[in-house]
Design a protein around this motif. Structure first.
Motif, mmCIF file in Angstrom:
data_model
loop_
_atom_site.group_PDB
_atom_site.id
_atom_site.type_symbol
_atom_site.label_atom_id
_atom_site.label_comp_id
_atom_site.label_asym_id
_atom_site.label_seq_id
_atom_site.Cartn_x
_atom_site.Cartn_y
_atom_site.Cartn_z
ATOM 1 N N SER A 104 -13.713 7.435 30.567
ATOM 2 C CA SER A 104 -14.099 7.179 29.177
ATOM 3 C C SER A 104 -12.983 6.479 28.424
ATOM 4 N N LEU A 105 -13.381 5.760 27.410
ATOM 5 C CA LEU A 105 -12.454 5.164 26.466
ATOM 6 C C LEU A 105 -13.058 5.272 25.078
ATOM 7 N N ASN A 106 -12.192 5.369 24.087
ATOM 8 C CA ASN A 106 -12.644 5.373 22.700
ATOM 9 C C ASN A 106 -11.932 4.230 21.977
ATOM 10 N N LEU A 107 -12.678 3.184 21.681
ATOM 11 C CA LEU A 107 -12.113 2.038 20.986
ATOM 12 C C LEU A 107 -12.156 2.274 19.482
ATOM 13 N N SER A 108 -11.138 1.739 18.803
ATOM 14 C CA SER A 108 -11.082 1.836 17.353
ATOM 15 C C SER A 108 -11.042 0.446 16.746
ATOM 16 N N CYS A 109 -11.648 0.320 15.579
ATOM 17 C CA CYS A 109 -11.660 -0.937 14.845
ATOM 18 C C CYS A 109 -11.316 -0.630 13.400
ATOM 19 N N THR A 110 -10.216 -1.166 12.949
ATOM 20 C CA THR A 110 -9.808 -0.958 11.566
ATOM 21 C C THR A 110 -9.807 -2.289 10.833
ATOM 22 N N ALA A 111 -9.954 -2.210 9.523
ATOM 23 C CA ALA A 111 -9.997 -3.429 8.723
ATOM 24 C C ALA A 111 -9.122 -3.282 7.495
ATOM 25 N N SER A 112 -8.463 -4.367 7.172
ATOM 26 C CA SER A 112 -7.736 -4.419 5.909
ATOM 27 C C SER A 112 -8.362 -5.496 5.046
ATOM 28 N N GLY A 113 -8.536 -5.174 3.780
ATOM 29 C CA GLY A 113 -9.144 -6.132 2.882
ATOM 30 C C GLY A 113 -10.643 -6.239 3.013
ATOM 31 N N LEU A 114 -11.248 -5.303 3.710
ATOM 32 C CA LEU A 114 -12.682 -5.354 3.939
ATOM 33 C C LEU A 114 -13.185 -3.927 4.072
ATOM 34 N N PRO A 115 -14.048 -3.487 3.162
ATOM 35 C CA PRO A 115 -14.592 -2.130 3.264
ATOM 36 C C PRO A 115 -15.770 -2.099 4.232
ATOM 37 N N PHE A 116 -15.623 -1.421 5.328
ATOM 38 C CA PHE A 116 -16.681 -1.380 6.338
ATOM 39 C C PHE A 116 -17.993 -0.825 5.778
#
Length: 125
Positions: A16-28
Motif C-alpha cells: 500500500s501507499l498513501n499519496l498526499s496532495c497539498t496546495a498553496s494559494g488554492l483552496p481545495f
C-alpha cells in the motif's frame, strides 16, 4: 498557486501507499481534485476524482475497490490511499485541481486548471 504531491515510492506487489496532495494559494474546497497516473509509453489516465462538494467520487474499474480518495480541508490536503498494488499501478502520479470540472464527466477531466509535478510510484513483482 502550487500543487505538490508526495508519498510515492517503491513497494512490493500487494503493498500500500498513501499519496498526499497539498496546495498553496488554492483552496481545495472550491475545486474538484483528481489523481492521474502515467506510465512510460502509455496515456495519462484519471484514477480518482473528488467533486467540489466532496460528495461524489470517481474511480475507473482498474482501481475501484483498491484506491480511495479523501480530503482534509483543515490541512488543504487530498489523499489517495492505494491498496493491493500491482506492477500495473506503477507510474508517475499527478494531482490536479479544476474549478469547472465535474467528476461525473470523465471526458472533462483534461480541463483541470492546476497540476502538480508528480510523485513516482513503482510496484515490484
Amino acid at each position: 498557486v502550487q500543487i505538490t504531491e508526495s508519498g510515492g515510492g517503491l513497494v512490493q506487489a500487494g503493498g500500500s501507499l498513501n499519496l498526499s496532495c497539498t496546495a498553496s494559494g488554492l483552496p481545495f474546497d472550491d475545486y474538484a481534485v483528481a489523481w492521474f497516473r502515467q506510465a512510460p509509453g502509455k496515456e495519462r489516465e484519471a484514477v480518482s476524482c473528488l467533486s467540489r462538494s466532496g460528495q461524489y467520487t470517481y474511480y475507473p474499474d482498474s482501481v475501484k475497490g483498491r484506491f480511495t480518495i479523501s480530503q482534509d480541508s483543515a490541512r488543504n490536503t487530498v489523499y489517495l490511499q492505494m491498496n493491493d498494488l500491482t506492477p500495473g499501478d506503477s507510474g508517475m502520479y499527478y494531482c490536479a485541481a479544476g474549478y469547472t470540472v465535474d467528476c461525473t464527466v470523465v471526458d472533462g477531466f483534461d480541463a483541470m486548471d492546476y497540476w502538480g509535478k508528480g510523485t513516482q510510484v513503482t510496484i515490484s513483482s
